[in-house]
Scaffold this motif. Structure first.
Motif, PDB file in Angstrom:
ATOM      1  N   LYS A   1       0.789  -1.243   0.034  1.00 52.62           N
ATOM      2  CA  LYS A   1      -0.045   0.045   0.007  1.00 52.62           C
ATOM      3  C   LYS A   1       0.882   1.156   0.078  1.00 52.62           C
ATOM      4  O   LYS A   1       1.881   1.298   0.637  1.00 52.62           O
ATOM      5  CB  LYS A   1      -0.846   0.021   1.010  1.00 52.62           C
ATOM      6  CG  LYS A   1      -1.800   1.175   1.446  1.00 52.62           C
ATOM      7  CD  LYS A   1      -2.621   0.827   2.546  1.00 52.62           C
ATOM      8  CE  LYS A   1      -3.679   1.939   2.479  1.00 52.62           C
ATOM      9  NZ  LYS A   1      -4.594   1.647   3.829  1.00 52.62           N
ATOM     10  N   MET A   2       0.480   2.171  -0.684  1.00 50.61           N
ATOM     11  CA  MET A   2       1.175   3.408  -0.985  1.00 50.61           C
ATOM     12  C   MET A   2       0.202   4.758  -0.812  1.00 50.61           C
ATOM     13  O   MET A   2      -0.885   4.481  -1.546  1.00 50.61           O
ATOM     14  CB  MET A   2       1.889   3.738  -2.065  1.00 50.61           C
ATOM     15  CG  MET A   2       2.394   5.047  -2.297  1.00 50.61           C
ATOM     16  SD  MET A   2       3.101   5.502  -4.037  1.00 50.61           S
ATOM     17  CE  MET A   2       1.494   6.030  -4.577  1.00 50.61           C
ATOM     18  N   LEU A   3       0.250   5.576   0.194  1.00 51.72           N
ATOM     19  CA  LEU A   3      -0.720   7.002   0.346  1.00 51.72           C
ATOM     20  C   LEU A   3       0.048   8.115  -0.233  1.00 51.72           C
ATOM     21  O   LEU A   3       1.237   8.283   0.118  1.00 51.72           O
ATOM     22  CB  LEU A   3      -0.865   7.134   1.747  1.00 51.72           C
ATOM     23  CG  LEU A   3      -1.714   5.839   2.397  1.00 51.72           C
ATOM     24  CD1 LEU A   3      -1.539   6.303   4.145  1.00 51.72           C
ATOM     25  CD2 LEU A   3      -2.956   5.524   2.032  1.00 51.72           C
ATOM     26  N   ASP A   4      -0.308   8.660  -1.405  1.00 51.02           N
ATOM     27  CA  ASP A   4       0.312   9.641  -2.006  1.00 51.02           C
ATOM     28  C   ASP A   4      -0.458  10.932  -1.455  1.00 51.02           C
ATOM     29  O   ASP A   4      -1.436  11.336  -1.577  1.00 51.02           O
ATOM     30  CB  ASP A   4      -0.021   9.417  -3.556  1.00 51.02           C
ATOM     31  CG  ASP A   4       0.694  10.752  -4.399  1.00 51.02           C
ATOM     32  OD1 ASP A   4       0.863  11.400  -4.000  1.00 51.02           O
ATOM     33  OD2 ASP A   4       0.559  10.453  -5.606  1.00 51.02           O
ATOM     34  N   PHE A   5       0.578  11.656  -0.831  1.00 52.60           N
ATOM     35  CA  PHE A   5       0.180  13.123  -0.050  1.00 52.60           C
ATOM     36  C   PHE A   5       0.965  14.233  -1.033  1.00 52.60           C
ATOM     37  O   PHE A   5       1.477  15.248  -0.256  1.00 52.60           O
ATOM     38  CB  PHE A   5       0.790  12.943   1.243  1.00 52.60           C
ATOM     39  CG  PHE A   5      -0.212  12.168   2.222  1.00 52.60           C
ATOM     40  CD1 PHE A   5      -1.571  12.814   2.720  1.00 52.60           C
ATOM     41  CD2 PHE A   5       0.091  10.701   2.569  1.00 52.60           C
ATOM     42  CE1 PHE A   5      -2.218  12.031   3.393  1.00 52.60           C
ATOM     43  CE2 PHE A   5      -0.757  10.172   3.398  1.00 52.60           C
ATOM     44  CZ  PHE A   5      -1.772  10.729   3.794  1.00 52.60           C
ATOM     45  N   THR A   6       1.085  13.857  -2.250  1.00 50.83           N
ATOM     46  CA  THR A   6       1.907  14.987  -3.037  1.00 50.83           C
ATOM     47  C   THR A   6       1.025  16.179  -3.048  1.00 50.83           C
ATOM     48  O   THR A   6       1.785  17.241  -3.973  1.00 50.83           O
ATOM     49  CB  THR A   6       2.598  14.475  -4.289  1.00 50.83           C
ATOM     50  OG1 THR A   6       1.528  13.815  -4.949  1.00 50.83           O
ATOM     51  CG2 THR A   6       3.642  13.466  -4.075  1.00 50.83           C
ATOM     52  N   ASN A   7      -0.022  16.263  -2.936  1.00 53.24           N
ATOM     53  CA  ASN A   7      -1.064  17.328  -2.759  1.00 53.24           C
ATOM     54  C   ASN A   7      -0.762  18.363  -1.668  1.00 53.24           C
ATOM     55  O   ASN A   7      -1.319  19.478  -1.511  1.00 53.24           O
ATOM     56  CB  ASN A   7      -2.374  17.075  -2.997  1.00 53.24           C
ATOM     57  CG  ASN A   7      -2.726  16.312  -1.815  1.00 53.24           C
ATOM     58  OD1 ASN A   7      -2.048  15.313  -1.188  1.00 53.24           O
ATOM     59  ND2 ASN A   7      -4.163  16.275  -1.484  1.00 53.24           N
ATOM     60  N   MET A   8       0.106  17.965  -0.701  1.00 51.23           N
ATOM     61  CA  MET A   8       0.536  18.674   0.430  1.00 51.23           C
ATOM     62  C   MET A   8       1.256  19.830   0.138  1.00 51.23           C
ATOM     63  O   MET A   8       1.921  19.834  -0.746  1.00 51.23           O
ATOM     64  CB  MET A   8       0.679  17.817   1.509  1.00 51.23           C
ATOM     65  CG  MET A   8      -0.296  16.645   1.983  1.00 51.23           C
ATOM     66  SD  MET A   8      -1.565  17.027   2.317  1.00 51.23           S
ATOM     67  CE  MET A   8      -1.481  17.682   4.218  1.00 51.23           C
ATOM     68  N   GLU A   9       1.705  20.839   1.325  1.00 52.25           N
ATOM     69  CA  GLU A   9       2.497  21.865   1.090  1.00 52.25           C
ATOM     70  C   GLU A   9       3.836  21.209   0.947  1.00 52.25           C
ATOM     71  O   GLU A   9       4.740  21.662   0.419  1.00 52.25           O
ATOM     72  CB  GLU A   9       2.228  22.776   2.185  1.00 52.25           C
ATOM     73  CG  GLU A   9       3.395  23.999   2.112  1.00 52.25           C
ATOM     74  CD  GLU A   9       2.930  25.015   3.135  1.00 52.25           C
ATOM     75  OE1 GLU A   9       3.896  25.691   3.415  1.00 52.25           O
ATOM     76  OE2 GLU A   9       1.775  24.956   3.550  1.00 52.25           O
ATOM     77  N   PHE A  10       4.057  20.281   1.865  1.00 52.87           N
ATOM     78  CA  PHE A  10       5.504  19.447   1.848  1.00 52.87           C
ATOM     79  C   PHE A  10       5.197  18.012   1.233  1.00 52.87           C
ATOM     80  O   PHE A  10       4.972  17.069   2.180  1.00 52.87           O
ATOM     81  CB  PHE A  10       6.055  19.381   3.324  1.00 52.87           C
ATOM     82  CG  PHE A  10       7.461  18.906   3.391  1.00 52.87           C
ATOM     83  CD1 PHE A  10       8.348  19.714   2.932  1.00 52.87           C
ATOM     84  CD2 PHE A  10       7.573  17.801   3.988  1.00 52.87           C
ATOM     85  CE1 PHE A  10       9.694  19.266   3.097  1.00 52.87           C
ATOM     86  CE2 PHE A  10       8.984  17.402   4.167  1.00 52.87           C
ATOM     87  CZ  PHE A  10      10.180  18.056   3.536  1.00 52.87           C
ATOM     88  N   PRO A  11       5.187  17.677   0.319  1.00 53.42           N
ATOM     89  CA  PRO A  11       4.780  16.547  -0.344  1.00 53.42           C
ATOM     90  C   PRO A  11       5.664  15.327   0.161  1.00 53.42           C
ATOM     91  O   PRO A  11       6.836  15.509   0.161  1.00 53.42           O
ATOM     92  CB  PRO A  11       4.869  16.870  -1.874  1.00 53.42           C
ATOM     93  CG  PRO A  11       5.730  18.020  -1.999  1.00 53.42           C
ATOM     94  CD  PRO A  11       5.644  18.807  -1.012  1.00 53.42           C
ATOM     95  N   TYR A  12       4.892  14.381   0.179  1.00 50.12           N
ATOM     96  CA  TYR A  12       5.378  12.988   0.572  1.00 50.12           C
ATOM     97  C   TYR A  12       4.578  11.755  -0.114  1.00 50.12           C
ATOM     98  O   TYR A  12       3.377  11.893  -0.228  1.00 50.12           O
ATOM     99  CB  TYR A  12       5.649  12.902   1.956  1.00 50.12           C
ATOM    100  CG  TYR A  12       4.725  13.017   2.980  1.00 50.12           C
ATOM    101  CD1 TYR A  12       3.977  11.660   3.348  1.00 50.12           C
ATOM    102  CD2 TYR A  12       3.912  14.066   3.287  1.00 50.12           C
ATOM    103  CE1 TYR A  12       3.143  11.851   4.043  1.00 50.12           C
ATOM    104  CE2 TYR A  12       2.999  14.219   4.067  1.00 50.12           C
ATOM    105  CZ  TYR A  12       2.326  13.067   4.527  1.00 50.12           C
ATOM    106  OH  TYR A  12       1.036  13.044   5.236  1.00 50.12           O
TER     107      TYR A  12
END
Length: 191
Positions: A65-76
């Motif tokens: 599983k991968m959660l994509d938080f590249t929409n955040m101010e500090f993407p990860y």
């Protein structure tokens, strides 16, 4: 006495107040659309990714599983259920790293691996640690946590923190206890 003008003014006032309250509700909903959400923008399941350079596979990444938080101010990107990465050098020699948890910070190129981290290099050097940072840009790995390194020649190092290049040729341990194998060289010169 209520006049026609007062009735119209009351109706207009009531409509205006109603519109203002309903606009305020819509305005809050519109503002909420522009706020960054705490949820991932994408979720990947059963990942098996291959990274190539000039047609050559240089790495593979597997994760449940991968959660994509590249929409955040500090993407990860976060791997909450573990990750396995295989690296292949120019001679197709493979090094592998596994961990129960991982996170990749896009802007800094830093990878944070945690819980049961095991790194096995192509020459059979094996590192075990509870946390390992990998600076992709510098080609450097490091930790401040307890770790054990078993070198290919049989040497062993138990330490609290270290820094190293990816091939363990430039290795610095902060505090350690271990067994070092030192080869004795014969000197044929007579003095």
């Amino acid at each position: 006495m209520i006049t026609y003008k007062k009735i119209i003014t009351s109706i207009v006032t009531a409509i205006t107040v109603t519109m203002l309250f309903s606009c305020e509700g819509n305005l809050n909903r519109v503002r909420a659309l522009n706020l960054p959400d705490e949820n991932p923008q994408a979720i990947g399941v059963g990942l098996n990714l291959k990274y190539t350079d000039s047609g050559r596979v240089v790495a593979t990444l597997k994760s449940p599983k991968m959660l994509d938080f590249t929409n955040m101010e500090f993407p990860y990107r976060e791997f909450p259920d573990g990750v396995q990465v295989e690296f292949f050098d120019e001679n197709k020699k493979k090094s592998t790293v596994t961990a129960d948890y991982g996170i990749i910070y896009d802007e800094t190129g830093l990878i944070d691996l945690q819980d049961n981290v095991v790194l096995v290099t192509s020459d059979s050097t094996k590192l075990r640690a509870e946390q390992l940072f990998w600076d992709q840009k510098a080609g450097w790995i490091f930790t401040d946590k307890p770790n054990t390194i078993q070198f290919a020649n049989g040497a062993r190092n138990d330490g609290q923190g270290f820094d190293s290049d990816l091939k363990f040729t430039n290795f610095r341990s902060r505090t350690n206890v271990g067994i070092q194998i030192i080869e004795e060289k014969k000197n044929d010169e007579v003095f």
